[in-house]
Design an enzyme around this catalytic site. Structure first.
Site, PDB file in Angstrom:
ATOM      1  N   SER A 294       0.865  -1.189   0.000  1.00 53.42           N
ATOM      2  CA  SER A 294       0.000   0.000   0.000  1.00 53.42           C
ATOM      3  C   SER A 294       0.893   1.227   0.000  1.00 53.42           C
ATOM      4  O   SER A 294       2.087   1.130   0.276  1.00 53.42           O
ATOM      5  CB  SER A 294      -0.882   0.030   1.250  1.00 53.42           C
ATOM      6  OG  SER A 294      -0.145   0.501   2.366  1.00 53.42           O
ATOM      7  N   ASP A 295       0.347   2.384  -0.309  1.00 52.82           N
ATOM      8  CA  ASP A 295       1.128   3.590  -0.057  1.00 52.82           C
ATOM      9  C   ASP A 295       1.009   3.880   1.441  1.00 52.82           C
ATOM     10  O   ASP A 295       0.214   3.277   2.154  1.00 52.82           O
ATOM     11  CB  ASP A 295       0.670   4.774  -0.914  1.00 52.82           C
ATOM     12  CG  ASP A 295       1.796   5.816  -1.035  1.00 52.82           C
ATOM     13  OD1 ASP A 295       2.784   5.726  -0.269  1.00 52.82           O
ATOM     14  OD2 ASP A 295       1.705   6.714  -1.878  1.00 52.82           O
ATOM     15  N   TRP A 296       1.814   4.812   1.891  1.00 51.10           N
ATOM     16  CA  TRP A 296       1.919   5.090   3.331  1.00 51.10           C
ATOM     17  C   TRP A 296       0.521   5.359   3.935  1.00 51.10           C
ATOM     18  O   TRP A 296      -0.085   6.395   3.649  1.00 51.10           O
ATOM     19  CB  TRP A 296       2.829   6.292   3.551  1.00 51.10           C
ATOM     20  CG  TRP A 296       3.040   6.643   4.982  1.00 51.10           C
ATOM     21  CD1 TRP A 296       2.104   7.145   5.848  1.00 51.10           C
ATOM     22  CD2 TRP A 296       4.241   6.521   5.733  1.00 51.10           C
ATOM     23  NE1 TRP A 296       2.647   7.329   7.082  1.00 51.10           N
ATOM     24  CE2 TRP A 296       3.972   6.958   7.038  1.00 51.10           C
ATOM     25  CE3 TRP A 296       5.534   6.087   5.427  1.00 51.10           C
ATOM     26  CZ2 TRP A 296       4.938   6.977   8.042  1.00 51.10           C
ATOM     27  CZ3 TRP A 296       6.496   6.118   6.426  1.00 51.10           C
ATOM     28  CH2 TRP A 296       6.190   6.561   7.723  1.00 51.10           C
TER      29      TRP A 296
END
Ligand code: BGC
Length: 762
Positions: A294-296
């Protein structure tokens, strides 16, 4: 820049490290044939908690690019010891990665090695041009080379995995992250993405001098409405497939080890929760077997997006959609077990995600030796080596674009004896390092002033005046709003110097921290008092060479009319000044071409070359020949544009046939002559226009390019093959097809000045 506190200090202070007892196995596990079997056998040993643990990624420093999970450090440490963490980001250096790996290897039941990830976007310690700038080279071998060197430095620092390349097509210069990608074109982006992946990953991921790459951000992030970061994206299925997805498909086909999803929604569905993108396309149609991170915090961000009421609901949506690892979001670790026990998520989904993660770890050779990237001697010899500096210099020179050169003011002639170097960025040794600067040492770049001094012929006097500052405040990663200086007290000195000199090199543009994540701007002109400084200097001396330093297309309207020479130098990295020096004094003939259109003004954004025709292409009765009543419709500098110190003449296009069918092809040739007095390199670009399609088609699309070097007076014939692949697109049938009909082929040195011919596909 992200401030990073090393994990090591925190852990050591807790006094929990033990002495390593790890022994290398005798049989290597990186043979592709037996990796699957080994993945299955490891999976069979794992408890549900351990499986979920592999899907958890922690930040290794307690400073963040987004909101942190709130998980306390002691709990993180406990989880590492219990084998409940699969990966860490922002843990760097041999010393620190070894220490963190030891925690897992010496305490956990199954000793599954951690994979360490880090944002190595345009270099680790040796900085290369920012990706948008480097894309201006259109030199795929070069980009593979710089990624290889960046990958080597990263591997030397004990890190296994970079969150790059970013391949978000971006057409809006207001978007701060336009600097991180390869510009506005799907074809160029695809080629560059593959070159960078090859560079990072090499032939063999288990080679401890290569690292895993990550195709990001999947997908649509670059289409954020009005260039506002993280913003809503509204594109339809055709635009998504034809414009945004091609680089990702190319990356999957090239064997990129991982993907990262993105923060934005697309047409109501956050990309992180998109089953269409992750399960249907990436893991379905594209048959890709790596893992998606996932992105942050993007999983928990489904809560503010308003599609999940809490972390548990977010985790459920996202695991079903196909995101395999939770970057610092805390949703998987807090909710997946419960969701499975309640029967709301099928454990098979967890097994699939874990297998993907283990597969990449096996491919990296981490099961053979979790410390294989921990080699102090390599770390010492590789980081910032002389050889790497040479690559940075080569990349810097090749990324420079000559935008304007009236009366051949460049290269600087031998008659010039006094040069004034003026401007807020002239003696800046930090901005050239760019925004995503990983472990670059602050103020370590060669400034333009230094580069000019290094390369000016003997006897030429080089003087300097700053003129104005861009910022006197904290310009770090965490403080974006400081580029509004209004102090003009340095103008008088700069003006005096300009008057007393034969030529002025005026270094203006943007601070490194004006582009990047969270750095969108409503205006893409010159910040602070630069406009006034430019006008003051131009009044004082007409012999002005403007050197631009910037990470996005800027509004250069006034300068393009009034300044005789403009050199686009982006943020070129460690060797910035030397690269500029070589170009200004003619030791290197610039050959860069724009990977992105430069508008006449901010209001034209988003602007891109591959537009479609409207039903009233010339404006219609109300607005004659313009989209606007107060602005021209054309780009100031179009996509593909860039001058040289020599000139090139194109012949007419010759086609080997006027039509082709299914398995056939046409050869298109064009002659190119160097009509000037210097050897030079030209990027010959081929565009195609599909005249009638089942959906509306762009007026032209880049489909091939070749770089050609020519001595003065030399001619070459440049050949291209037109085939079915070149005209295949995502049609009204929602399939990738070539449709029969008439096409135009266009060849030239930019997207506007083109020779044309017609062909038919039967
Ligand atoms: C960015 C990613 C980056 C990640 C980790 C996020 O904020 O969008 O591109 O890889 O942080 O630093």
């Amino acid at each position: 820049m992200k401030k990073r506190l090393a994990i090591i200090g925190v852990f050591l202070s807790l006094g929990l490290l033990a002495f390593s007892t790890y022994k290398k196995p005798v049989v290597k596990s990186t043979d592709p044939a037996d990796i699957e079997q080994k993945v299955d056998s490891v999976l069979a040993l794992m408890t549900l908690e351990e499986k979920i643990g592999q899907m958890v990624q922690y930040n290794g420093s307690w400073d963040v690019t987004g909101p942190a999970t709130g998980t306390d450090n002691e709990k993180k440490l406990e989880n590492l010891k219990n084998g409940l963490v699969g990966s860490m980001l922002n843990v760097t250096s041999v010393e620190h990665t070894r220490e963190a790996q030891k925690i897992v290897m010496e305490n956990s039941r199954l000793k599954i090695p951690l994979i360490f990830g880090y944002d190595v976007i345009h270099g680790y310690q040796t900085m290369f041009p920012v990706p948008l700038g480097e894309s201006a080279s259109w030199d795929l071998e070069l980009m593979e080379k710089t990624a290889r060197v960046a990958g080597r430095e990263t591997a030397a620092a004990g890190v296994h995995w970079t969150f790059a390349p970013m391949m978000d097509i971006s057409r809006d210069a207001r978007w701060g992250r336009i600097m991180e990608g390869a510009g506005e074109d799907p074809f160029l982006n695809s080629k560059i993405a593959v070159a960078r992946i090859k560079g990072f990953q090499g032939e063999d991921l288990s080679d401890a001098k290569t690292i895993a790459a990550c195709a990001k951000h999947f997908a649509g992030y670059g289409f954020a409405e009005a260039g506002r970061d993280y913003n809503t994206v509204n594109v339809g299925i055709y635009e998504l497939n034809n414009t945004i997805l091609p680089p990702f498909k190319a990356a999957a086909d090239a064997g990129v080890a991982t993907f990262m999803n993105s923060f934005n929604e697309i047409d109501g569905v956050p990309a992180t929760a998109s089953t269409y993108l992750q399960r249907d396309l990436l893991k379905g149609d594209w048959d890709w077997d790596g893992f998606v991170v996932s992105d942050w915090g993007s999983i928990t961000e489904l809560i503010p997006h308003g599609v999940a009421k809490d972390k548990k609901a977010a985790a459920k949506l996202v695991v079903k959609a196909g995101s395999d690892m939770d970057m610092e979001g805390g949703a998987y670790e807090s909710s997946l077990k419960e969701l499975i026990e309640e029967g709301k998520v099928d454990e098979k989904l967890i097994d699939d995600a874990v297998k993907r993660i283990l597969r990449v770890k096996f491919r990296l050779g981490l099961f053979d030796d979790p410390y294989k990237y921990c080699d102090e001697a390599f770390e010492k010899s590789e980081l910032y080596s002389e050889a790497n500096q040479q690559v940075a210099l080569e990349a810097g020179k090749k990324s420079i674009i000559l935008l304007k050169n009236e009366n051949d003011i460049l290269p600087i002639s031998n008659s010039i004896k006094n040069i004034a170097v003026i401007g807020p960025l002239a003696n800046d040794k930090d901005s050239p390092l760019g925004n995503w600067r990983a472990h670059a040492v602050e103020n370590s770049a060669v400034s333009v002033l230094e580069g000019i001094k290094n390369h000016a012929p003997k006897g030429v006097k080089v003087s300097y005046a700053e003129g104005a500052k861009l910022s006197t405040g904290d310009r770090s990663f965490l403080n974006p709003m400081t580029f509004n200086e209004d102090d003009k007290s340095g103008f008088a000195e700069a003006e005096k110097l300009a008057k007393a000199s034969d030529l002025v090199v005026l270094v203006v543009g943007e601070d490194a921290f004006q582009t990047g994540e969270g750095r969108s701007q409503a205006n893409i002109g010159f910040a602070g008092v630069q406009d006034d400084l430019i006008k003051t200097i131009q009044k004082a001396n007409k012999n002005v060479v403007m050197v631009l330093m910037n990470g996005r297309p800027m509004d250069l309207n006034w300068s393009a009319k009034n300044i005789p020479a403009i050199v686009e130098s982006w943020f070129l990295g460690s060797q910035h000044g030397n690269a500029v020096g070589e170009v200004l004094f003619g030791k290197y003939n610039p050959s860069g071409k724009l990977p992105v259109s430069f508008p006449q003004n901010s209001g034209m954004e988003p602007l891109y070359y591959n537009q479609k025709s409207t039903g009233r292409p010339d404006g219609g009765a109300q607005v004659t020949y313009s989209h606007y009543t107060d602005s021209p419709r054309e780009a100031l500098f179009p996509f593909g544009f860039g001058l040289s110190y020599t000139t090139f003449e194109y012949g007419d296009i010759k086609l080997s046939a006027n039509s082709f069918s299914e398995n056939g092809e046409i050869e298109a040739t064009i002659s190119l002559k160097n009509t000037g007095e210097m050897a030079g390199e030209e990027t010959v670009q081929l565009y195609v226009h599909d005249l009638v399609g089942s959906i509306t088609r762009p007026n032209l699309e880049l489909k091939a390019f070749k770089k050609v070097s020519l001595e003065p007076g030399e001619s070459k014939t440049v050949k291209f093959t037109i085939d079915k692949e070149m005209i295949t697109y995502f049609t009204a049938n929602k399939k990738w097809e070539a449709e029969a009909g008439d096409f135009e082929v266009m060849i030239g040195g930019n997207s506007v000045d083109l020779k044309k011919a017609n062909f038919e596909f039967k």
